[in-house]
Write a protein that holds these residues in place. Structure first.
Motif, PDB file in Angstrom:
ATOM      1  N   SER A  44      35.400  32.982  34.743  1.00  0.00           N
ATOM      2  CA  SER A  44      35.901  33.480  33.458  1.00  0.00           C
ATOM      3  C   SER A  44      34.877  34.360  32.759  1.00  0.00           C
ATOM      4  O   SER A  44      35.206  35.435  32.254  1.00  0.00           O
ATOM      5  N   ASN A  45      33.635  33.904  32.740  1.00  0.00           N
ATOM      6  CA  ASN A  45      32.587  34.693  32.083  1.00  0.00           C
ATOM      7  C   ASN A  45      32.370  36.031  32.782  1.00  0.00           C
ATOM      8  O   ASN A  45      32.217  37.066  32.130  1.00  0.00           O
ATOM      9  N   ALA A  46      32.349  36.017  34.114  1.00  0.00           N
ATOM     10  CA  ALA A  46      32.142  37.264  34.862  1.00  0.00           C
ATOM     11  C   ALA A  46      33.314  38.219  34.653  1.00  0.00           C
ATOM     12  O   ALA A  46      33.116  39.420  34.393  1.00  0.00           O
ATOM     13  N   MET A  72      35.887  42.918  31.648  1.00  0.00           N
ATOM     14  CA  MET A  72      36.963  43.320  30.749  1.00  0.00           C
ATOM     15  C   MET A  72      36.398  43.931  29.477  1.00  0.00           C
ATOM     16  O   MET A  72      36.834  44.994  29.032  1.00  0.00           O
ATOM     17  N   ARG A  73      35.398  43.288  28.876  1.00  0.00           N
ATOM     18  CA  ARG A  73      34.823  43.808  27.626  1.00  0.00           C
ATOM     19  C   ARG A  73      34.210  45.181  27.826  1.00  0.00           C
ATOM     20  O   ARG A  73      34.350  46.067  26.978  1.00  0.00           O
ATOM     21  N   GLN A  74      33.526  45.382  28.947  1.00  0.00           N
ATOM     22  CA  GLN A  74      32.934  46.693  29.224  1.00  0.00           C
ATOM     23  C   GLN A  74      34.024  47.757  29.359  1.00  0.00           C
ATOM     24  O   GLN A  74      33.893  48.858  28.826  1.00  0.00           O
ATOM     25  N   THR A  75      35.089  47.422  30.056  1.00  0.00           N
ATOM     26  CA  THR A  75      36.187  48.374  30.246  1.00  0.00           C
ATOM     27  C   THR A  75      36.870  48.677  28.923  1.00  0.00           C
ATOM     28  O   THR A  75      37.139  49.842  28.605  1.00  0.00           O
ATOM     29  N   VAL A  76      37.153  47.647  28.155  1.00  0.00           N
ATOM     30  CA  VAL A  76      37.811  47.831  26.860  1.00  0.00           C
ATOM     31  C   VAL A  76      36.968  48.731  25.967  1.00  0.00           C
ATOM     32  O   VAL A  76      37.484  49.650  25.316  1.00  0.00           O
ATOM     33  N   MET A  97      41.489  40.726  34.128  1.00  0.00           N
ATOM     34  CA  MET A  97      40.643  39.563  33.878  1.00  0.00           C
ATOM     35  C   MET A  97      41.428  38.273  34.135  1.00  0.00           C
ATOM     36  O   MET A  97      40.946  37.365  34.821  1.00  0.00           O
ATOM     37  N   LEU A  98      42.640  38.202  33.626  1.00  0.00           N
ATOM     38  CA  LEU A  98      43.456  36.997  33.804  1.00  0.00           C
ATOM     39  C   LEU A  98      43.761  36.756  35.279  1.00  0.00           C
ATOM     40  O   LEU A  98      43.727  35.611  35.750  1.00  0.00           O
ATOM     41  N   GLN A  99      44.043  37.816  36.023  1.00  0.00           N
ATOM     42  CA  GLN A  99      44.295  37.673  37.467  1.00  0.00           C
ATOM     43  C   GLN A  99      43.069  37.145  38.188  1.00  0.00           C
ATOM     44  O   GLN A  99      43.168  36.265  39.053  1.00  0.00           O
ATOM     45  N   GLN A 100      41.899  37.674  37.838  1.00  0.00           N
ATOM     46  CA  GLN A 100      40.662  37.225  38.477  1.00  0.00           C
ATOM     47  C   GLN A 100      40.411  35.746  38.206  1.00  0.00           C
ATOM     48  O   GLN A 100      39.989  35.006  39.091  1.00  0.00           O
ATOM     49  N   ILE A 101      40.673  35.320  37.003  1.00  0.00           N
ATOM     50  CA  ILE A 101      40.471  33.912  36.653  1.00  0.00           C
ATOM     51  C   ILE A 101      41.444  33.030  37.420  1.00  0.00           C
ATOM     52  O   ILE A 101      41.065  31.985  37.957  1.00  0.00           O
ATOM     53  N   LEU A 110      33.319  29.383  26.417  1.00  0.00           N
ATOM     54  CA  LEU A 110      33.064  30.494  27.339  1.00  0.00           C
ATOM     55  C   LEU A 110      32.333  31.604  26.615  1.00  0.00           C
ATOM     56  O   LEU A 110      32.445  31.733  25.391  1.00  0.00           O
ATOM     57  N   ASP A 111      31.641  32.426  27.375  1.00  0.00           N
ATOM     58  CA  ASP A 111      31.007  33.619  26.817  1.00  0.00           C
ATOM     59  C   ASP A 111      32.039  34.740  26.906  1.00  0.00           C
ATOM     60  O   ASP A 111      31.890  35.686  27.672  1.00  0.00           O
ATOM     61  N   CYS A 112      33.106  34.587  26.112  1.00  0.00           N
ATOM     62  CA  CYS A 112      34.227  35.519  26.226  1.00  0.00           C
ATOM     63  C   CYS A 112      34.936  35.680  24.891  1.00  0.00           C
ATOM     64  O   CYS A 112      36.117  35.358  24.762  1.00  0.00           O
ATOM     65  N   SER A 113      34.222  36.163  23.917  1.00  0.00           N
ATOM     66  CA  SER A 113      34.886  36.402  22.643  1.00  0.00           C
ATOM     67  C   SER A 113      35.792  37.622  22.757  1.00  0.00           C
ATOM     68  O   SER A 113      35.554  38.520  23.550  1.00  0.00           O
TER      69      SER A 113
END
Length: 169
Positions: free
Chosen positions: A50-52, A57-61, A89-93, A158-161
């Motif tokens: 999830s963190n990875a 995702m954050r970089q792309t956004v 991101m959701l698919q990867q998780i 998670l580190d996913c704000s």
């Protein structure tokens, strides 16, 4: 002599009772330490994945933020491209396995919140495209208590704000 046996029996019983209390306490602590805490993601593979995925995702956004002078169509394309980054991101998780993801108690709701945010952003993009002007604002979904889902999305360990770029118009 009877008194000596009685004292021995009391001492032995006391020791056994103390050992039983210690054993029950240790068993309780062990079970508590190893239970799934409903409020945080705690399976290492789910956390790592999830963190990875979230970092990507954050970089792309961030990279896809439209310029302040972007046209309506450029904004719509940017919103949809950012949504695709979230969906990736959701698919990867989910690739770690639905059993793992669904058994880590906050994950099903967390994933659902992300999906709700993507749907709200898509509705905003569609409204923006139809009107060729910006609607008043993006409607961020609310939780059962009427609060923005973003708070609970950011509070699962998670580190996913949620990136601010996904919440702005």
């Amino acid at each position: 002599m009877a008194r000596g046996r009685w004292q021995h029996w009391v001492a032995a019983t006391s020791v056994l009772a103390a050992l039983a209390v210690v054993a029950v306490t240790l068993l309780g602590l062990w079970r508590y330490a190893n239970h799934d805490r409903a409020e945080v993601v705690d399976q290492p593979v789910v956390v790592y994945t999830s963190n990875a995925a979230c970092t990507m995702m954050r970089q792309t956004v961030h990279r896809l933020v439209p310029a302040s002078d972007a046209t309506v169509q450029q904004r719509v394309r940017a919103i949809r491209a950012q949504n695709e980054a979230v969906e990736l991101m959701l698919q990867q998780i989910r690739r770690v396995g639905l059993d793992r993801v669904n058994n880590d108690l906050p994950m099903p709701a967390w994933l659902s919140d992300w999906e709700s945010l993507v749907k709200a952003r898509e509705a905003y993009a569609a409204a923006l495209a139809k009107r060729a002007a910006r609607p008043l604002s993006l409607k961020v979904p609310l939780d059962e208590e009427g609060q923005s889902i973003v708070s609970r999305m950011n509070d699962v360990g998670l580190d996913c704000s949620v990136p601010a770029e996904l919440l702005s118009n």
